[in-house]
Design an enzyme around this catalytic site. Structure first.
Site, PDB file in Angstrom:
ATOM      1  N   HIS A   1     -56.141  28.922 -75.556  1.00  0.00           N
ATOM      2  CA  HIS A   1     -57.557  29.223 -75.775  1.00  0.00           C
ATOM      3  C   HIS A   1     -58.266  29.431 -74.436  1.00  0.00           C
ATOM      4  O   HIS A   1     -59.109  30.321 -74.290  1.00  0.00           O
ATOM      5  CB  HIS A   1     -58.259  28.058 -76.482  1.00  0.00           C
ATOM      6  CG  HIS A   1     -57.780  27.789 -77.876  1.00  0.00           C
ATOM      7  ND1 HIS A   1     -57.077  26.660 -78.217  1.00  0.00           N
ATOM      8  CD2 HIS A   1     -57.910  28.507 -79.018  1.00  0.00           C
ATOM      9  CE1 HIS A   1     -56.809  26.676 -79.519  1.00  0.00           C
ATOM     10  NE2 HIS A   1     -57.292  27.794 -80.026  1.00  0.00           N
TER      11      HIS A   1
ATOM     12  N   LYS B   1     -52.765  37.232 -79.587  1.00  0.00           N
ATOM     13  CA  LYS B   1     -51.672  37.947 -80.264  1.00  0.00           C
ATOM     14  C   LYS B   1     -50.741  36.996 -81.011  1.00  0.00           C
ATOM     15  O   LYS B   1     -49.910  37.430 -81.776  1.00  0.00           O
ATOM     16  CB  LYS B   1     -50.844  38.739 -79.241  1.00  0.00           C
ATOM     17  CG  LYS B   1     -51.523  39.986 -78.735  1.00  0.00           C
ATOM     18  CD  LYS B   1     -50.541  40.800 -77.913  1.00  0.00           C
ATOM     19  CE  LYS B   1     -51.243  41.960 -77.249  1.00  0.00           C
ATOM     20  NZ  LYS B   1     -50.337  42.721 -76.372  1.00  0.00           N
TER      21      LYS B   1
END
Ligand code: PAF
EC number: 6.3.2.1
Length: 278
Positions: free
Chosen positions: A36, A148
């Site tokens: 993150h 992704k």
């Protein structure tokens, strides 16, 4: 340790929004990790203001999934964001996000939701599409960043934004990995020590398939079956290992380029997913 006070209401975000300039939104469910934070660093290069949303979205969890168990670490998340120089987090309560039953939802088409993750997690992408559309309506970002690692989610959201003409540019962030290859995920916190040692096998089998296809292998079915068998032999319960076309995650025609190999498997009580573009 420094921290930030999160925005918790839609009204607060609306009041602040005009002063934020171009906004890039990084939607998360919290329990932030290096993956993150890499998205946050990328986000900083894309717009004036980074807003990170932190919300564990009940709508995208099935009845037998880990909604209750999902790790919630808001105070630590806010410290991590402060350390990255992020000033704006949106962390609404469930009643703020869903003050009434969410009967209006965003339903991606079956060809995108009945395959792979959607086949194993019915309703998951409707829940994701609904909350992300709602977050876009609240935060009104110019750009939104998604990892992704959740490749099918990214595909669904790109199509959602295009087909509904939402004024948001979707940007993809690369998957961050531990040194042994395991893709970083909040769910890795569920793994026992022994499972954590075994977990990189998923990355290894995907890597082997990606290398074989790059080297010219065309018998995808054989590679997929071997990979599933290897996972099963080491105590996993694989849902799928499959080579797909990147754009729509359908099986590729012979000779097609722009592929991705995706895998999902349960190790003990933890379900892990991963993928590699080929
Ligand atoms: O990828 C996630 O963490 C979630 O699916 C998202 C995009 C924040 C929606 O709840």
């Amino acid at each position: 340790m420094t921290t930030i006070a999160p925005l918790t209401t839609v009204a607060e975000v609306r009041a602040l929004r005009p002063s934020l300039g171009r906004v890039v939104l990084v939607p998360t469910m919290g329990c932030l990790h290096e993956g993150h934070l890499a998205l946050v660093r990328q986000a900083k290069t894309l717009a004036d203001t980074v807003v990170v949303s932190i919300f564990v979205n009940r709508l995208q969890f099935g009845p037998n999934e880990d909604f209750e168990r999902y790790p919630r670490t808001l105070p630590r998340d806010l410290e991590l964001l402060a350390a990255e120089g992020v000033r704006h987090a949106f962390a609404p309560s469930e009643t703020e996000m869903y003050p009434e039953p969410q009967t209006y939802t965003v339903a991606p088409p079956p060809e995108h939701t009945d395959i792979l993750e959607g086949a194993v997690r019915p309703g998951h992408f409707r829940g994701v599409a609904t909350v992300v559309t709602k977050l876009f309506g609240i935060v009104q970002p110019e750009v939104a960043l998604f990892g992704k690692k959740d490749y099918q989610q990214l595909m669904v959201l790109r199509n959602l934004v295009r087909q509904l003409a939402l004024p948001v540019t979707i940007v993809a962030g690369e998957t961050m990995r531990a040194p042994d290859g395991l893709a970083l995920s909040s769910r890795n916190t569920y793994l026992s020590e022994a499972e954590r040692a075994e977990a990189p096998r998923l990355y290894r089998v995907l890597t082997r398939i990606a290398q074989a296809v790059r080297a010219g292998a065309t018998d995808h079915a054989r590679l997929e079956t071997e990979a599933m068998a290897e996972l099963a032999a080491h105590g996993w319960q694989p849902d799928y290992v499959t080579v797909r076309r990147r754009a729509d995650l359908q099986p590729p025609a012979p000779g097609e380029q722009e592929l991705v190999v995706l895998g999902a498997a349960r190790l003990g009580s933890t379900r892990l997913i991963d993928n590699l573009e080929i």
